[in-house]
Design an enzyme around this catalytic site. Structure first.
Site: not given
Ligand code: CP
Ligand code: NVA
Length: 308
Positions: A130, A225, A265
């Site tokens: 990410h 997270d 996040c």
């Molecule tokens: N942190 C983040 O990427 O959030 P969303 O899943 O809401 O885009």
């Molecule tokens: N680790 C999480 C991050 C969300 C922004 C996911 O992949 O769902």
């Protein structure tokens, strides 16, 4: 910078620093009400195979503020969802769009899209990484601490996509990172190896532990997270049991530096990986952190779509 932003490891340290500096400038310009529209006439396509609040809205607003437009493309509605290949989709979309942001499952699919698209491709989250999140988080840390070099980051929880991008960032940029995960939920060893390979000789250490208290010792940032990422919903109950000792709560925060920032996040699962008290407490920067997605991504879009 390369054509695309697929992983933090695609960038050089100089490129990261330039993006952070530019994002800070763009944030000041926005606050002052300055008009800055280098992307007039340009369109970003945003492919989503998973839900999103921050990524979708911040990228769309970023394009509007830079003078361009954004189109939301759900994979449920695209022919991609009915079997049109990524390579064909990439070539078709490149004829209409000036850039593509994609959130999906496999990192390999994002790489395939980038390989066939003639326009820039930006990774808006995969199961593996990410990058936009961690770049924006580095902006938040820089704002609060004047830089990221001297800050120890403690990542506590699941060794997931966000953890992987932290690892790659620590290796590339040379700050100290301690990752605390339960056995069986450690980050991908190939990513750990890559992060260590990126690190310059003598760079601060990247450590892995099962003990969250050990990880947060002397940490200037405590980061967490969700325990069950998108696509892992069915594992949620089992994961909650395993991850309970990894909750970011008052006692864990008190084991870090007295001025440690708490970051997430988002979306948060309050009462699971983070308590209300900590998330709404004085050390938490989670909402300014979320806002910084906008400013950082404007710097990325200006660079990749505007050629700045
Ligand atoms: N942190 C983040 O990427 O959030 P969303 O899943 O809401 O885009
Ligand atoms: N680790 C999480 C991050 C969300 C922004 C996911 O992949 O769902």
């Amino acid at each position: 910078m390369t054509k695309d932003l697929l992983s933090i490891a695609d960038l050089t340290r100089q490129e990261v620093d330039a993006l952070l500096a530019r994002a800070a400038e763009l944030k000041v310009m926005l606050r002052r009400g300055a008009r800055h529209q280098p992307l007039v006439g340009k369109t970003l396509g945003m492919i989503f195979a998973k839900p999103s609040t921050r990524t979708r809205v911040s990228f769309e607003v970023a394009m509007v503020q830079l003078g361009g437009a954004a189109i939301f493309l759900s994979t449920q509605d695209l022919q991609l969802g009915r079997g049109e290949t990524i390579a064909d989709t990439a070539r078709v979309l490149s004829g209409y769009l000036d850039g593509i942001m994609i959130r999906t499952f496999a990192q390999a699919d994002v790489e395939e899209l980038a390989r066939w698209a003639s326009v820039p491709v930006i990774n808006g989250l995969t199961d593996l990484t990410h990058p936009c999140q961690i770049l924006a988080d580095l902006l938040t840390i820089t704002e609060h601490r004047g830089g990221y070099e001297q800050v120890k980051v403690a990542y506590v929880g699941d060794g997931n996509n966000v953890c992987h991008s932290w690892l790659l960032a620590a290796g590339l940029l040379g700050f100290e990172l301690a990752v605390a995960c339960p056995a069986g939920y450690r980050p991908d060893p190939r990513i750990v190896e890559r992060a260590r390979a990126l690190a310059a000789p003598g760079a601060p250490r990247i450590t892995l532990t099962e003990d969250p208290f050990e990880a947060v010792k002397d940490a200037g940032v405590i980061y967490t997270d969700t325990w069950a990422s998108m696509g892992q919903e069915r594992e949620h109950e089992a994961r909650v049991q395993v991850f309970r000792p990894y909750q970011v709560n008052r006692s864990l925060v008190e084991a870090a530096r007295g001025d440690a920032l708490v970051m997430h996040c988002l979306p948060a699962h309050r009462g699971e990986e983070i308590t209300d008290e900590v998330m709404d407490g004085p050390r938490s920067v989670v909402f300014p952190q979320a806002e910084n997605r906008l400013h950082l991504q404007k710097a990325v879009l200006e660079r990749l779509l505007g050629g700045r």
